[in-house]
Design an enzyme around this catalytic site. Structure first.
Site, PDB file in Angstrom:
ATOM      1  N   HIS A 134     -64.001 -73.127  41.357  1.00 31.35           N
ATOM      2  CA  HIS A 134     -62.823 -72.656  40.639  1.00 31.35           C
ATOM      3  C   HIS A 134     -63.275 -71.733  39.520  1.00 31.35           C
ATOM      4  O   HIS A 134     -64.308 -71.965  38.878  1.00 31.35           O
ATOM      5  CB  HIS A 134     -62.040 -73.838  40.074  1.00 31.35           C
ATOM      6  N   ALA A 135     -62.491 -70.692  39.271  1.00 33.08           N
ATOM      7  CA  ALA A 135     -62.885 -69.699  38.273  1.00 33.08           C
ATOM      8  C   ALA A 135     -62.799 -70.216  36.847  1.00 33.08           C
ATOM      9  O   ALA A 135     -63.545 -69.771  35.971  1.00 33.08           O
ATOM     10  CB  ALA A 135     -62.017 -68.454  38.419  1.00 33.08           C
TER      11      ALA A 135
END
Length: 393
Positions: A227-228
Site C-alpha cells: 500500500h502506498a
C-alpha cells in the site's frame, strides 16, 4: 426460471474486449446477443492466442452464450441483413473506429426516427468528440493516459495491470448504462444513446489517487504490491518461500499484530512505529523486524497467526492457485460450457441470486448461426446462397 433480460435482443458490432465483455454480461442475464463478425476470420480477438484447446483465452472469456453472424459490412446486401436484424433489436452495441457507424448510417442520430425504442451504445477510447476523438486507443495506451501507470509498479518501474483493466472498466460502464437505459425505456418507451469512453471509465477508477493528489499535492508513490500510504500493508515472504499478503487498518490491529503475530507486545509502543504515519516513515526498519519473525515460519503458519489475530490476510496465488481455489469450489462457481474445441470450465458471473442462475451457453464458432439468422429475417436458400457467392456473409 426467468432471466432478467429474457426477451431482450442485442446486436453487437464488436471486437477485442470492451464491447464483448459488456455484451457477454447481458447474455449472462438472458439477453439474446447476436455478434456480428467478419466473414471467415471473425473477431480478431479469436487470433490473440491459442491457449484454450486451440482457442483464444480472451475470446473464450468474453463470448459465451452468443450467436455468431458473419457479415461484410462494406457489402450493401450484408447491410440489408443487418437492418432487418435491427428492426427487431432492443440494443445496438458497437466499438468500431470513431465515426464508422455514422458513415454506415448506423449511428443513433440516423436510427432514432425509425427505431425510437432502440438503445445505442458506442464504446470508444476517448469519446465521440473532443481533441482525442480519433486517436487509437489500446488498453495499455489508456492505462497510460489515465495516470494508472504513474501509481502502479515499483519506484523505478511503472507497470501495467496484468489484465485489460481499461477495456474491463469501459465494458462495465457500457453494461450498467445499458441496463439503466432499458429500465428507463420500460417507463418512457424511449430508446437512448450511450457514449462510453475507455479514458473516462478508467479515470473514474482513479478517483483515490486523483483526490490524494488534489490541487497539486504529491501523488501516492509506486510501491509495487504494498500500500502506498498504510504500513504494514502488502506482501511479506515466509521462511518456506511462500508470500503472504496482510493489511492493518488501525491502531487496535497494530497492537494485536505485535502481540499475536510477532509475539513482541512491546513493539506496539516503540516510538518509531506508534502510529501509521510513523510506521510508514520507518518502513525499512519495520520490514526487517517482520522478516525476522516470518523467516522462521511457513506461509501456512504465518496465515494461521494472522487468522488468530483477526488480521486481514491472503495467500498470494498464481493462476493455478486461482483455478483450484477452495472457496470457488465450495460455492460451486465453476460450470461447464460448450465451445468449438469441446467442453470448457467457466466461472459463473459474480452475484448469486435466489431467483435465477446465469445463462452459461457455448462459445460460438465463426459464423455458426449465420444461416439460421438469415432464415429468421426471411431469406430462403437461394437468397442465402447468393449472399455467400457475393462474399456478403
Amino acid at each position: 426460471m426467468t432471466l432478467p433480460l429474457q426477451g431482450i435482443t442485442v446486436v453487437s458490432l464488436e471486437h477485442a474486449i470492451a464491447a464483448p465483455f459488456c455484451t457477454r454480461q447481458l447474455a449472462d442475464l438472458g439477453a439474446r446477443v447476436i455478434k456480428v463478425e467478419r466473414p471467415e476470420v471473425g473477431d480478431f480477438a479469436r487470433a490473440y492466442d491459442q491457449r484454450v484447446k486451440g482457442l483464444s483465452s480472451h475470446f473464450v472469456w468474453t463470448n459465451r452464450s452468443k450467436e455468431s453472424l458473419t457479415l461484410d459490412l462494406k457489402n450493401p446486401d450484408a447491410m440489408g441483413v443487418l437492418r432487418k436484424l435491427l428492426a427487431g433489436a432492443d440494443v445496438l452495441v458497437q466499438n468500431l473506429a470513431p465515426g464508422a457507424t455514422a458513415r454506415m448510417g448506423l449511428d443513433y442520430e440516423s436510427l432514432k426516427a425509425t427505431h425510437p425504442r432502440l438503445v445505442v451504445c458506442d464504446i470508444t477510447g476517448y469519446g465521440e468528440d473532443g481533441p482525442y476523438r480519433d486517436k487509437k486507443a489500446y488498453d495499455l495506451l489508456i492505462q497510460s493516459e489515465a495516470g494508472f501507470l504513474s501509481v502502479t509498479g515499483t519506484p523505478d518501474t511503472p507497470s501495467k495491470a496484468g489484465n485489460s483493466i481499461a477495456d474491463i472498466a469501459a465494458g462495465m460502464y457500457a453494461y450498467t448504462n445499458i441496463l439503466a437505459a432499458l429500465l428507463r425505456r420500460a417507463s418512457t418507451g424511449e430508446g437512448a444513446h450511450i457514449d462510453v469512453s475507455m479514458l473516462e471509465s478508467l479515470a473514474e477508477w482513479m478517483g483515490f489517487p486523483m483526490y490524494y493528489a488534489f490541487e497539486g499535492a504529491t501523488p501516492p508513490p509506486r510501491n509495487a504490491a504494498a500500500h502506498a500510504t498504510i504500513y504494514p500493508y502488502g506482501p511479506f515472504q515466509a521462511g518456506d518461500g511462500g508470500t503472504v499478503m496482510l493489511g492493518l487498518q488501525n491502531e487496535r490491529e497494530w497492537k494485536v499484530f505485535c502481540e499475536v503475530v510477532l509475539r513482541e507486545a512491546a513493539l506496539a509502543t516503540d516510538p518509531r512505529f506508534a502510529s501509521n504515519a510513523q510506521r510508514n516513515a520507518n518502513r525499512a526498519a519495520l520490514a526487517a523486524r517482520i522478516a525476522e519473525t516470518f523467516s522462521a515460519l511457513s506461509a501456512d503458519q504465518v496465515l494461521a497467526r494472522l487468522d488468530e489475530a483477526q488480521i486481514a490476510n491472503a495467500r498470494m496465488n498464481d493462476m493455478a492457485g486461482l483455478w483450484a481455489h477452495p472457496q470457488l469450489k465450495a460455492r460451486e462457481r465453476w460450470q461447464t460450457i460448450g465451445s468449438p474445441a469441446g467442453e470448457l470450465p467457466a466461472l459463473l458471473p459474480p452475484g448469486r441470486s435466489n431467483r435465477w442462475q446465469a445463462r452459461m451457453d457455448a462459445v460460438p464458432a465463426v459464423g455458426e448461426h449465420t444461416d439460421a439468422l438469415l432464415r429468421e429475417v426471411g431469406l430462403d436458400a437461394a437468397a442465402i446462397a447468393a449472399l455467400r457467392a457475393a462474399g456478403a456473409v
